[in-house]
Design a protein around this motif. Structure first.
Motif, PDB file in Angstrom:
ATOM      1  N   LEU A  24       0.348  -1.251  -0.046  1.00  0.00           N
ATOM      2  CA  LEU A  24       0.417  -0.340   0.221  1.00  0.00           C
ATOM      3  C   LEU A  24       1.036   1.624  -0.108  1.00  0.00           C
ATOM      4  O   LEU A  24       0.572   2.175   1.020  1.00  0.00           O
ATOM      5  CB  LEU A  24      -0.961  -0.053   1.199  1.00  0.00           C
ATOM      6  CG  LEU A  24      -1.579  -1.049   1.072  1.00  0.00           C
ATOM      7  CD1 LEU A  24      -2.690  -1.590   2.668  1.00  0.00           C
ATOM      8  CD2 LEU A  24      -3.351  -1.542   0.412  1.00  0.00           C
ATOM      9  N   PRO A  25       1.499   1.313  -1.022  1.00  0.00           N
ATOM     10  CA  PRO A  25       2.578   3.134  -1.186  1.00  0.00           C
ATOM     11  C   PRO A  25       2.134   4.061  -0.934  1.00  0.00           C
ATOM     12  O   PRO A  25       2.181   4.870  -0.635  1.00  0.00           O
ATOM     13  CB  PRO A  25       3.518   1.827  -2.388  1.00  0.00           C
ATOM     14  CG  PRO A  25       3.049   1.302  -3.150  1.00  0.00           C
ATOM     15  CD  PRO A  25       2.127   0.618  -2.136  1.00  0.00           C
ATOM     16  N   ALA A  26       0.961   3.878  -1.695  1.00  0.00           N
ATOM     17  CA  ALA A  26       0.123   4.950  -1.137  1.00  0.00           C
ATOM     18  C   ALA A  26      -0.981   5.756  -0.525  1.00  0.00           C
ATOM     19  O   ALA A  26      -1.087   6.433  -0.397  1.00  0.00           O
ATOM     20  CB  ALA A  26      -1.071   5.333  -2.630  1.00  0.00           C
ATOM     21  N   SER A  27      -0.453   4.925   0.516  1.00  0.00           N
ATOM     22  CA  SER A  27      -1.993   4.768   1.642  1.00  0.00           C
ATOM     23  C   SER A  27      -0.949   6.166   2.502  1.00  0.00           C
ATOM     24  O   SER A  27       0.750   5.900   2.327  1.00  0.00           O
ATOM     25  CB  SER A  27      -1.437   3.570   3.098  1.00  0.00           C
ATOM     26  OG  SER A  27      -1.613   4.077   4.258  1.00  0.00           O
ATOM     27  N   THR A  77       9.265   0.034 -10.492  1.00  0.00           N
ATOM     28  CA  THR A  77       8.460  -1.097 -10.766  1.00  0.00           C
ATOM     29  C   THR A  77       7.194   0.141 -10.872  1.00  0.00           C
ATOM     30  O   THR A  77       5.888  -0.904 -11.092  1.00  0.00           O
ATOM     31  CB  THR A  77       8.049  -1.922  -9.329  1.00  0.00           C
ATOM     32  OG1 THR A  77       7.501  -2.113  -8.402  1.00  0.00           O
ATOM     33  CG2 THR A  77       9.302  -3.031  -9.235  1.00  0.00           C
ATOM     34  N   GLY A  78       6.985   0.700 -11.114  1.00  0.00           N
ATOM     35  CA  GLY A  78       5.712   1.851 -11.723  1.00  0.00           C
ATOM     36  C   GLY A  78       4.998   2.462 -10.702  1.00  0.00           C
ATOM     37  O   GLY A  78       3.913   3.001 -11.088  1.00  0.00           O
ATOM     38  N   ARG A  79       5.248   2.639  -9.521  1.00  0.00           N
ATOM     39  CA  ARG A  79       4.296   2.492  -8.204  1.00  0.00           C
ATOM     40  C   ARG A  79       5.565   4.451  -7.687  1.00  0.00           C
ATOM     41  O   ARG A  79       5.738   4.020  -7.775  1.00  0.00           O
ATOM     42  CB  ARG A  79       3.807   1.504  -6.996  1.00  0.00           C
ATOM     43  CG  ARG A  79       3.453   0.575  -7.856  1.00  0.00           C
ATOM     44  CD  ARG A  79       2.299   0.739  -8.136  1.00  0.00           C
ATOM     45  NE  ARG A  79       1.250   1.097  -6.909  1.00  0.00           N
ATOM     46  CZ  ARG A  79       0.812   0.121  -6.812  1.00  0.00           C
ATOM     47  NH1 ARG A  79       0.970  -0.811  -6.452  1.00  0.00           N
ATOM     48  NH2 ARG A  79      -0.011   0.808  -5.863  1.00  0.00           N
ATOM     49  N   LEU A  99      14.080   3.444   2.298  1.00  0.00           N
ATOM     50  CA  LEU A  99      14.761   4.132   1.001  1.00  0.00           C
ATOM     51  C   LEU A  99      14.683   2.333  -0.278  1.00  0.00           C
ATOM     52  O   LEU A  99      14.355   3.065  -1.352  1.00  0.00           O
ATOM     53  CB  LEU A  99      16.594   3.813   1.717  1.00  0.00           C
ATOM     54  CG  LEU A  99      16.966   4.761   1.948  1.00  0.00           C
ATOM     55  CD1 LEU A  99      18.487   4.846   2.240  1.00  0.00           C
ATOM     56  CD2 LEU A  99      16.960   6.486   1.255  1.00  0.00           C
ATOM     57  N   ALA A 100      14.216   1.243   0.719  1.00  0.00           N
ATOM     58  CA  ALA A 100      15.030   0.431  -0.284  1.00  0.00           C
ATOM     59  C   ALA A 100      12.827   0.280  -0.813  1.00  0.00           C
ATOM     60  O   ALA A 100      12.830   0.072  -2.035  1.00  0.00           O
ATOM     61  CB  ALA A 100      14.513  -1.153   0.183  1.00  0.00           C
ATOM     62  N   ALA A 101      12.287   0.836  -0.394  1.00  0.00           N
ATOM     63  CA  ALA A 101      10.894   1.459  -0.773  1.00  0.00           C
ATOM     64  C   ALA A 101      11.056   1.937  -2.156  1.00  0.00           C
ATOM     65  O   ALA A 101      10.028   2.147  -2.769  1.00  0.00           O
ATOM     66  CB  ALA A 101       9.523   1.535   0.302  1.00  0.00           C
ATOM     67  N   ILE A 102      11.432   3.332  -1.855  1.00  0.00           N
ATOM     68  CA  ILE A 102      11.988   4.317  -2.892  1.00  0.00           C
ATOM     69  C   ILE A 102      11.898   3.417  -3.937  1.00  0.00           C
ATOM     70  O   ILE A 102      11.664   4.014  -4.937  1.00  0.00           O
ATOM     71  CB  ILE A 102      12.326   5.163  -2.129  1.00  0.00           C
ATOM     72  CG1 ILE A 102      11.940   6.353  -0.826  1.00  0.00           C
ATOM     73  CG2 ILE A 102      13.236   6.529  -3.477  1.00  0.00           C
ATOM     74  CD1 ILE A 102      12.362   7.038  -0.293  1.00  0.00           C
ATOM     75  N   ALA A 103      12.788   3.166  -3.754  1.00  0.00           N
ATOM     76  CA  ALA A 103      14.416   2.631  -5.097  1.00  0.00           C
ATOM     77  C   ALA A 103      12.637   1.489  -5.867  1.00  0.00           C
ATOM     78  O   ALA A 103      12.625   1.322  -6.867  1.00  0.00           O
ATOM     79  CB  ALA A 103      15.450   2.138  -4.799  1.00  0.00           C
TER      80      ALA A 103
END
Length: 396
Positions: free
Chosen positions: A64-67, A165-167, A156-160
């Motif tokens: 849920l990266p947009a949460s 992957t387009g999110r 940092l891993a989530a940002i990369a």
């Protein structure tokens, strides 16, 4: 009866595709691998180098990266602040039931106050109380050391990973439809539908935290309105209304030739194609104005003539051909794209001409604002006369 009650308790079926599920799972794997190996290397074998709530944080970060609860400040601030609240409870009440009962509620209050609400933070606070002597011995060093390090590494891993992957991540709050003219007016599609103030009023009335950002919620509502409009009035596609006999240019078309064609045909844009008729750009009168230095209207005719006149040299800093001033990779549509999808682009984002591609991604035509307005007007007129189907529109 019992069966229906049990079935009603089941969660709704997810609309997430299998590809997105695999993307999220693999992202969590990579994120936790990076976090664990780097933290282990920096803190050493004998130190506490990984905390359990980071596993819960990874679910939000990669699924849920947009949460709002998955944004960097929520992850880092929420876990660290909650850890500090847990340590405070242990300092004042000791590692017993009282501290265990108070740690998470106080962490929630602190996260609300600092606008970093993050569900795994509740587990971080409780971990400080029930983690045992090794955790208690570290005191404030645990939330300000391993917890902080793990949070920074996983973010940092989530940002990369999400961006690769387009999110979009971090998912910053922004206007769902910013006015391209930089004025205070709402964009046209918002003026006839629900207003941002309506959404704000409903959210205040709802009075609960939502696991979705406000701009995403507004975007979903607007897209739902568009789909409802399609269902009501039928689907007209770009292929139905596009102009097919279109003036085009190539990368090496001289500027003077392109300008002459635009003036002769009274058009404001020319798609730029390569030799296999794929769209590589678009050039508009605005591009001629911008690159020709025509912001100053004094002597405009002379400036334009100087800009269009070939320099006569092999090397020149002045643009000579269309490819040097065109907008590369313009926004395009498919011949099967419903024209209702073009309304926000043209009304809100300032696009006036959209090239249309066929099923082989080759140029098939162009749709202008006038085409869309005429089609919607004709469709509404036909609907009012009792003929609301796409086939009747085409026949008309």
């Amino acid at each position: 009866m019992l069966k229906s009650v049990l079935l009603s308790l089941l969660p709704a079926r997810s609309n997430t595709s299998q590809r997105q599920r695999l993307r999220a799972s693999f992202g969590a794997l990579l994120g936790l691998l990076i976090t664990s190996f780097v933290a282990h290397f920096l803190l050493g074998e004998n130190a506490m180098w990984m905390v359990a709530p980071i596993g819960a944080s990874s679910v939000l970060l990669f699924c849920l990266p947009a949460s709002p609860m998955a944004q960097p400040w929520a992850v880092i601030g929420g876990n660290v602040v909650s850890g500090l609240m847990g340590v405070v409870c242990v300092q004042f009440f000791g590692p017993g039931p009282t501290a265990a009962a108070l740690a998470t509620p106080l962490a929630i209050a602190a996260m609300f106050a600092l606008r970093c609400l993050h569900p795994p933070g509740g587990a971080t606070a409780l971990m400080m109380v029930i983690g045992g002597p090794a955790v208690h011995a570290m005191g404030y060093r645990l939330p300000l050391g391993p917890v902080l390090l793990d949070c920074v590494l996983i973010v940092l891993a989530a940002i990369a990973y999400n961006n690769l992957t387009g999110r979009r991540y971090p998912h910053s709050q922004q206007l769902a439809h910013p006015n391209p003219h930089a004025t205070k007016d709402e964009v046209p599609t918002v003026r006839f539908g629900f207003q941002p103030e309506d959404l704000d009023a409903v959210l205040r009335q709802y009075n609960q935290e939502l696991d979705i950002s406000r701009d995403d919620l507004e975007e979903l509502f607007l897209k739902t309105e568009m789909r409802a409009y399609q269902r009501r009035f039928g689907i007209i596609t770009c292929g139905d209304i596009m102009s097919k006999d279109v003036v085009t240019a190539e990368f090496a078309t001289p500027l003077a030739d392109a300008w002459r064609e635009m003036r002769q045909h009274r058009i404001a844009a020319v798609p730029v194609l390569n030799r296999v008729r794929r769209v590589i750009g678009i050039v508009t009168t605005s591009d001629f104005m911008k690159h020709g230095g025509l912001d100053d209207y004094h002597g405009m005719r002379r400036q334009l003539l100087d800009f269009l006149r070939p320099s006569g040299t092999t090397h020149s800093e002045k643009p000579e051909v269309v490819g040097q001033i065109m907008v590369r990779h313009p926004r395009t549509a498919s011949i099967d794209t419903p024209i209702t999808e073009l309304v926000p682009l043209m009304a809100d984002s300032g696009f006036h001409h959209i090239p249309v591609l066929d099923h082989e991604e080759r140029f098939a035509g162009i749709v202008t604002q006038s085409d869309v307005v005429a089609a919607l007007y004709a469709k509404n007129a036909l609907s009012a006369s009792g003929s609301p189907t796409p086939s009747s529109y085409q026949a008309a």
